[in-house]
Design an enzyme around this catalytic site. Structure first.
Site, short mmCIF file in Angstrom:
data_model
loop_
_atom_site.label_atom_id
_atom_site.label_comp_id
_atom_site.label_asym_id
_atom_site.label_seq_id
_atom_site.Cartn_x
_atom_site.Cartn_y
_atom_site.Cartn_z
N HIS A 1 -7.10 71.82 45.63
CA HIS A 1 -7.44 70.85 46.67
C HIS A 1 -6.27 69.89 46.89
O HIS A 1 -5.32 69.87 46.10
CB HIS A 1 -8.71 70.06 46.29
CG HIS A 1 -8.65 69.39 44.97
ND1 HIS A 1 -7.93 68.24 44.75
CD2 HIS A 1 -9.23 69.69 43.79
CE1 HIS A 1 -8.07 67.87 43.50
NE2 HIS A 1 -8.85 68.74 42.88
P1 TYD Z 1 -12.65 68.49 40.92
O1 TYD Z 1 -11.85 67.28 41.25
O2 TYD Z 1 -12.87 69.50 41.98
O3 TYD Z 1 -12.04 69.21 39.62
P2 TYD Z 1 -10.65 69.94 39.37
O4 TYD Z 1 -9.67 69.45 40.37
O5 TYD Z 1 -10.31 69.58 37.98
O6 TYD Z 1 -10.89 71.42 39.47
O7 TYD Z 1 -14.05 68.01 40.33
C1 TYD Z 1 -14.93 68.93 39.72
C2 TYD Z 1 -16.33 68.33 39.81
O8 TYD Z 1 -16.41 67.11 39.09
C3 TYD Z 1 -16.78 68.05 41.23
O9 TYD Z 1 -18.12 68.45 41.35
C4 TYD Z 1 -16.70 66.56 41.35
C5 TYD Z 1 -16.82 66.06 39.92
N1 TYD Z 1 -16.01 64.86 39.68
C6 TYD Z 1 -16.62 63.62 39.65
O10 TYD Z 1 -17.84 63.49 39.79
N2 TYD Z 1 -15.85 62.52 39.42
C7 TYD Z 1 -14.51 62.61 39.24
O11 TYD Z 1 -13.82 61.57 39.02
C8 TYD Z 1 -13.88 63.90 39.28
C9 TYD Z 1 -12.40 64.07 39.08
C10 TYD Z 1 -14.69 65.01 39.51
#
Ligand code: TYD
Length: 138
Positions: free
Chosen positions: A55
């Site tokens: 992302h």
């Molecule tokens: P995401 O940022 O997509 O993870 P990565 O980049 O590590 O693959 O987040 C994964 C899940 O966690 C998503 O459902 C949102 C949640 N999340 C939160 O609730 N708070 C946060 O601060 C973060 C980073 C993620």
């Protein structure tokens, strides 16, 4: 969307206080980080072969640190791609806003510490790569 490139991201060599009983690295708002830290999170227990991230962010700026083990970060500005290997607890990768990122090649037991400039907001995410490409090419 910020008009940043992968070349705006750099490795920051943070302070390391060496003592006979171990090391301490300090990240403090002001002296060694160019944004105010509003959120800290860490990735751990990542299964072998997993890819995280995938992302971009409109506003969010981050420091990413391999506090334990190692992993790689792929940065993409829509034109250039850069792969960064992180494996030292005193080195932070500064990721500026507006870049696509993925994390892969996590070693067993690795911990990825993230210091973030904003609290969590799903509206700040671009999770579709072709949408990201469209936005940065405008
Ligand atoms: P995401 O940022 O997509 O993870 P990565 O980049 O590590 O693959 O987040 C994964 C899940 O966690 C998503 O459902 C949102 C949640 N999340 C939160 O609730 N708070 C946060 O601060 C973060 C980073 C993620």
């Amino acid at each position: 969307m910020k008009n940043n490139t992968v070349f705006d991201c750099s490795i920051i060599d943070m302070s390391k206080v060496h003592t006979e009983s171990g090391n301490i690295t300090v990240v403090e708002n002001g002296p060694n980080i160019p944004f105010e830290v509003k959120r800290v999170y860490y990735l751990y227990d990542v299964p072998g072969g997993e890819v995280r991230g995938g992302h971009a962010h409109y506003e969010l700026e981050q420091y990413i640190v391999a506090t334990s083990g190692s992993f790689e970060v792929i940065l993409d500005d829509g034109v250039n791609r850069k792969r960064v290997f992180l494996n030292r607890p005193n080195l932070a990768l500064h990721i500026v806003p507006g870049l696509w990122r993925e994390l892969d090649n996590f070693s067993s037991g690795s911990i990825s510490l993230v210091l973030a400039s904003h609290t969590y907001s799903e509206e700040d995410y671009i999770r579709d790569y072709s949408e990201f490409k469209n936005i940065v090419s405008q």
